[in-house]
Scaffold this motif. Sequence first.
Motif, PDB file in Angstrom:
ATOM      1  N   HIS A  74       0.780   8.606  -4.773  1.00  0.00           N
ATOM      2  CA  HIS A  74       1.752   8.990  -3.753  1.00  0.00           C
ATOM      3  C   HIS A  74       3.172   8.630  -4.183  1.00  0.00           C
ATOM      4  CE1 HIS A  74      -1.522   9.748  -0.997  1.00  0.00           C
ATOM      5  NE2 HIS A  74      -1.936   8.490  -1.055  1.00  0.00           N
ATOM      6  N   VAL A  76       6.379   7.432  -2.510  1.00  0.00           N
ATOM      7  CA  VAL A  76       6.640   6.786  -1.225  1.00  0.00           C
ATOM      8  C   VAL A  76       8.122   6.888  -0.881  1.00  0.00           C
ATOM      9  CG1 VAL A  76       6.490   4.631   0.083  1.00  0.00           C
ATOM     10  CG2 VAL A  76       4.733   5.194  -1.609  1.00  0.00           C
ATOM     11  N   LYS A  78      10.947   8.427   2.614  1.00  0.00           N
ATOM     12  CA  LYS A  78      11.079   9.089   3.903  1.00  0.00           C
ATOM     13  C   LYS A  78      10.186  10.316   3.913  1.00  0.00           C
ATOM     14  CE  LYS A  78      14.471  11.193   7.026  1.00  0.00           C
ATOM     15  NZ  LYS A  78      15.898  11.561   7.213  1.00  0.00           N
ATOM     16  N   PRO A  79       9.206  10.391   4.825  1.00  0.00           N
ATOM     17  CA  PRO A  79       8.230  11.486   4.778  1.00  0.00           C
ATOM     18  C   PRO A  79       8.885  12.861   4.806  1.00  0.00           C
ATOM     19  CG  PRO A  79       7.522   9.780   6.304  1.00  0.00           C
ATOM     20  CD  PRO A  79       8.923   9.434   5.904  1.00  0.00           C
ATOM     21  N   GLY A  80       8.391  13.730   3.918  1.00  0.00           N
ATOM     22  CA  GLY A  80       8.898  15.091   3.844  1.00  0.00           C
ATOM     23  C   GLY A  80       9.100  15.540   2.415  1.00  0.00           C
ATOM     24  N   ASP A 122       6.052  15.966  -1.968  1.00  0.00           N
ATOM     25  CA  ASP A 122       6.142  15.486  -0.592  1.00  0.00           C
ATOM     26  C   ASP A 122       6.086  13.974  -0.593  1.00  0.00           C
ATOM     27  OD1 ASP A 122       6.284  17.972   0.813  1.00  0.00           O
ATOM     28  OD2 ASP A 122       4.151  18.273   0.396  1.00  0.00           O
ATOM     29  N   LEU A 123       7.090  13.363   0.006  1.00  0.00           N
ATOM     30  CA  LEU A 123       7.103  11.915   0.136  1.00  0.00           C
ATOM     31  C   LEU A 123       6.204  11.477   1.285  1.00  0.00           C
ATOM     32  CD1 LEU A 123      10.920  11.161  -0.297  1.00  0.00           C
ATOM     33  CD2 LEU A 123       9.118  11.007  -2.025  1.00  0.00           C
ATOM     34  N   VAL A 124       5.577  10.344   1.107  1.00  0.00           N
ATOM     35  CA  VAL A 124       4.681   9.774   2.111  1.00  0.00           C
ATOM     36  C   VAL A 124       5.190   8.397   2.494  1.00  0.00           C
ATOM     37  CG1 VAL A 124       2.328   9.020   2.593  1.00  0.00           C
ATOM     38  CG2 VAL A 124       2.708  11.038   1.180  1.00  0.00           C
ATOM     39  N   GLY A 125       5.228   8.107   3.783  1.00  0.00           N
ATOM     40  CA  GLY A 125       5.628   6.786   4.241  1.00  0.00           C
ATOM     41  C   GLY A 125       4.461   5.815   4.189  1.00  0.00           C
ATOM     42  N   GLN A 128       2.101   5.861   7.055  1.00  0.00           N
ATOM     43  CA  GLN A 128       1.215   7.021   7.198  1.00  0.00           C
ATOM     44  C   GLN A 128      -0.125   6.832   6.499  1.00  0.00           C
ATOM     45  OE1 GLN A 128       4.134   9.932   5.535  1.00  0.00           O
ATOM     46  NE2 GLN A 128       3.752  11.092   7.406  1.00  0.00           N
ATOM     47  N   SER A 152      10.063   3.266   5.602  1.00  0.00           N
ATOM     48  CA  SER A 152       8.819   4.013   5.835  1.00  0.00           C
ATOM     49  C   SER A 152       7.636   3.109   6.156  1.00  0.00           C
ATOM     50  CB  SER A 152       8.473   4.846   4.594  1.00  0.00           C
ATOM     51  OG  SER A 152       7.815   4.067   3.598  1.00  0.00           O
TER      52      SER A 152
END
Length: 290
Positions: A74, A76, A78-80, A122-125, A128, A152
């Motif tokens: 992932h 990591v 800010k999600p989006g 895609d960034l993931v927090g 999440q 995040s």
Amino acid sequence: MTHLAKTLLTYLAEGLAPIRPVRIADVGANPIEAPVYEALAEAGLAEVWGFEPNDTARDALEKAKLDCLRVLGHAVGKPGPAVFNAYKASEMSSLYKMSEKSIGYLGHFRRHLGTEVEHQLDLVGLDQLDDLPPVDLLKVDAQGAEVQVLQSGRRKLSKAVAVIAEMRFYRLYDGEPDLHELDAELRAQGFVLHKFIRPKARMLHNSQNDRLNRRRIGSQLIDGDAVYIRSFEDRSAWSDEQVAHLALLAAGVFGSHDLALLCLDELAARANVQTLAAGYVSHLPQEYLA
């Protein structure tokens, strides 16, 4: 693992038993050098979730990984959606592009300019990720994205006792947050600056380059790991487990023996038992003693 760290962690593990391993999230776990938590891991006192979106670095991490490490790909932050700039030198890869102005001043890192390959991702927090438990320590080296990573993971970090974040003293990337923004986010989450480890400085290029020892004369701070701990001023809300984990981290990760001793005194006062502190000091080398 240094002999001192091994000795102290063995002593603490026996004295604090039973205690679960310290949970560590390592964001940017590129294995270009031994991780700061290696001693904890080799002592069987750590569980690590390592995040590395760069394919080359992740492959190297898989090949050389510690038994306690779960490797995750992932990115990591800010999600989006985001653009990841993968540089040929994987340790320089970032959500940001390297700054020509900064590099022009420093005279270093020129070989990296223009070598990036853009990847859409895609960034993931951290908050999440269902398979990531609440962590005790966050180690983050995200080449400018440290603030995003912290923001995040506010829930995952709500009980964490320490954060080790790479702090930029002189900008390398266009648009990366300044060090005061990183400090502000950490303080907002209840952490205070404890110490710096391994700060890096470089010699500014000048007409006398060839006559100078660059390692000795380098004065411009670039970056370094900043150790933040959860404020210990009012520790009544801390669990015994949190105090014990901070003692292990202080002894085996960032070499803060006075902090480790303060944690041991706190645990002794709570249980009204003899402290482990005296035995801890007995294991220290002579140069640490009065």
